[in-house]
Design a protein around this motif. Structure first.
Motif, PDB file in Angstrom:
ATOM      1  N   UNK A  52       0.836  -1.207   0.000  1.00 33.52           N
ATOM      2  CA  UNK A  52       0.000   0.000   0.000  1.00 33.52           C
ATOM      3  C   UNK A  52       0.868   1.254   0.000  1.00 33.52           C
ATOM      4  N   UNK A  53       1.965   1.199   0.736  1.00 31.22           N
ATOM      5  CA  UNK A  53       2.901   2.325   0.757  1.00 31.22           C
ATOM      6  C   UNK A  53       3.508   2.533  -0.633  1.00 31.22           C
ATOM      7  N   UNK A  54       3.888   1.441  -1.286  1.00 30.32           N
ATOM      8  CA  UNK A  54       4.442   1.531  -2.638  1.00 30.32           C
ATOM      9  C   UNK A  54       3.397   2.085  -3.616  1.00 30.32           C
ATOM     10  N   UNK A  55       2.156   1.694  -3.449  1.00 30.47           N
ATOM     11  CA  UNK A  55       1.090   2.207  -4.319  1.00 30.47           C
ATOM     12  C   UNK A  55       0.912   3.713  -4.108  1.00 30.47           C
ATOM     13  N   UNK A  56       0.986   4.160  -2.857  1.00 29.34           N
ATOM     14  CA  UNK A  56       0.871   5.594  -2.589  1.00 29.34           C
ATOM     15  C   UNK A  56       2.050   6.357  -3.183  1.00 29.34           C
ATOM     16  N   UNK A  57       3.246   5.797  -3.107  1.00 29.76           N
ATOM     17  CA  UNK A  57       4.401   6.445  -3.722  1.00 29.76           C
ATOM     18  C   UNK A  57       4.252   6.520  -5.240  1.00 29.76           C
ATOM     19  N   UNK A  58       3.710   5.470  -5.835  1.00 32.07           N
ATOM     20  CA  UNK A  58       3.506   5.482  -7.284  1.00 32.07           C
ATOM     21  C   UNK A  58       2.417   6.484  -7.661  1.00 32.07           C
ATOM     22  N   UNK A  59       1.398   6.636  -6.832  1.00 33.07           N
ATOM     23  CA  UNK A  59       0.382   7.655  -7.091  1.00 33.07           C
ATOM     24  C   UNK A  59       1.026   9.033  -7.120  1.00 33.07           C
ATOM     25  N   UNK A  60       1.936   9.276  -6.194  1.00 30.41           N
ATOM     26  CA  UNK A  60       2.628  10.568  -6.146  1.00 30.41           C
ATOM     27  C   UNK A  60       3.476  10.772  -7.414  1.00 30.41           C
ATOM     28  N   UNK A  61       4.147   9.721  -7.864  1.00 34.83           N
ATOM     29  CA  UNK A  61       4.937   9.813  -9.092  1.00 34.83           C
ATOM     30  C   UNK A  61       4.027  10.082 -10.285  1.00 34.83           C
ATOM     31  N   UNK A  62       2.858   9.452 -10.309  1.00 39.22           N
ATOM     32  CA  UNK A  62       1.909   9.670 -11.397  1.00 39.22           C
ATOM     33  C   UNK A  62       1.378  11.101 -11.353  1.00 39.22           C
ATOM     34  N   UNK A  63       1.190  11.617 -10.165  1.00 33.99           N
ATOM     35  CA  UNK A  63       0.739  13.003 -10.012  1.00 33.99           C
ATOM     36  C   UNK A  63       1.823  13.958 -10.524  1.00 33.99           C
ATOM     37  N   UNK A  64       3.073  13.681 -10.190  1.00 37.80           N
ATOM     38  CA  UNK A  64       4.190  14.515 -10.657  1.00 37.80           C
ATOM     39  C   UNK A  64       4.317  14.487 -12.177  1.00 37.80           C
ATOM     40  N   UNK A  66     -10.240  16.238  -2.336  1.00 35.65           N
ATOM     41  CA  UNK A  66     -10.612  15.978  -0.932  1.00 35.65           C
ATOM     42  C   UNK A  66      -9.809  14.774  -0.458  1.00 35.65           C
ATOM     43  N   UNK A  67      -9.556  14.671   0.834  1.00 35.52           N
ATOM     44  CA  UNK A  67      -8.780  13.535   1.341  1.00 35.52           C
ATOM     45  C   UNK A  67      -9.459  12.207   1.015  1.00 35.52           C
ATOM     46  N   UNK A  68      -8.641  11.236   0.617  1.00 38.18           N
ATOM     47  CA  UNK A  68      -9.142   9.896   0.349  1.00 38.18           C
ATOM     48  C   UNK A  68      -9.686   9.696  -1.044  1.00 38.18           C
ATOM     49  N   UNK A  69      -9.509  10.670  -1.937  1.00 45.67           N
ATOM     50  CA  UNK A  69     -10.002  10.546  -3.302  1.00 45.67           C
ATOM     51  C   UNK A  69      -8.829  10.602  -4.261  1.00 45.67           C
ATOM     52  N   UNK A  70      -8.695   9.598  -5.097  1.00 46.69           N
ATOM     53  CA  UNK A  70      -7.667   9.583  -6.147  1.00 46.69           C
ATOM     54  C   UNK A  70      -8.378   9.823  -7.466  1.00 46.69           C
ATOM     55  N   UNK A  71      -7.798  10.718  -8.287  1.00 42.59           N
ATOM     56  CA  UNK A  71      -8.460  11.101  -9.523  1.00 42.59           C
ATOM     57  C   UNK A  71      -7.448  11.240 -10.650  1.00 42.59           C
ATOM     58  N   UNK A  72      -7.807  10.682 -11.805  1.00 43.04           N
ATOM     59  CA  UNK A  72      -6.948  10.777 -12.976  1.00 43.04           C
ATOM     60  C   UNK A  72      -7.135  12.129 -13.657  1.00 43.04           C
ATOM     61  N   UNK A  73      -6.084  12.604 -14.277  1.00 46.74           N
ATOM     62  CA  UNK A  73      -6.160  13.788 -15.133  1.00 46.74           C
ATOM     63  C   UNK A  73      -6.665  13.341 -16.498  1.00 46.74           C
TER      64      UNK A  73
END
Length: 161
Positions: A125-137, A146-153
């Motif tokens: 789960x930690x690795x998935x969160x780090x990858x989400x951050x990389x995808x955001x970057x 809002x907290x707890x919501x992941x959204x694609x561009x």
């Protein structure tokens, strides 16, 4: 009562508890001589093979460096996160998304991925969160509205990996 000399000036903890008060770690063992290591490389289009002579450890056993990684690489989570978010219309609650990613990666996750890190969080789960951050970057995901919501561009909605 302990005197002020028993406390570390850097971290304000007792010397017996701080990292600064501990004795230095012993020096590392010297690496094997260059003659004991051989490396064979082939072009990137085929494969890369590295061969090293096994060197005995302190226990007398030989070490082998060609074993698979203990945990799933962070980048491996990207396609599963993208797929799960694309299937849910581009946005999802983090808990629902993590359940779907776990289901999709059931055969991919390794035993070390189920170990806990960071106050009891599962490593995957930690690795998935780090990858989400990389995808955001990289512009594939938008910052959370809002907290707890992941959204694609828009770019993430059409990305394939």
């Amino acid at each position: 009562m302990t005197s002020s000399e028993d406390y570390c000036e850097l971290c304000d903890l007792p010397l017996s508890q701080c990292v600064h008060g501990r004795p230095p770690t012993p020096p590392a063992e010297k690496p094997a001589p260059a003659a004991a290591r051989t490396t064979t490389r082939t072009s990137r289009t085929t494969s890369r093979t590295t061969t090293r002579a096994a060197s005995p450890t302190a226990t007398g056993r030989a070490t082998v460096s060609s074993r698979p990684p203990r945990r799933t690489p962070q980048r491996e989570f990207r396609r599963h996160i993208l797929g799960a978010l694309q299937d849910s219309g581009g946005r999802a609650d983090v808990e629902d998304l993590m359940a779907e990613v776990a289901r999709r990666m059931e055969e991919v996750l390794r035993p070390a991925d189920h170990e806990t890190v960071n106050q009891g969080e599962l490593r995957w789960r930690y690795a998935a969160r780090l990858e989400r951050r990389a995808m955001q970057d990289e512009g594939l995901m938008v910052p959370p509205s809002r907290p707890g919501l992941w959204e694609l561009s828009d770019a993430g909605l059409t990305a394939t990996d």
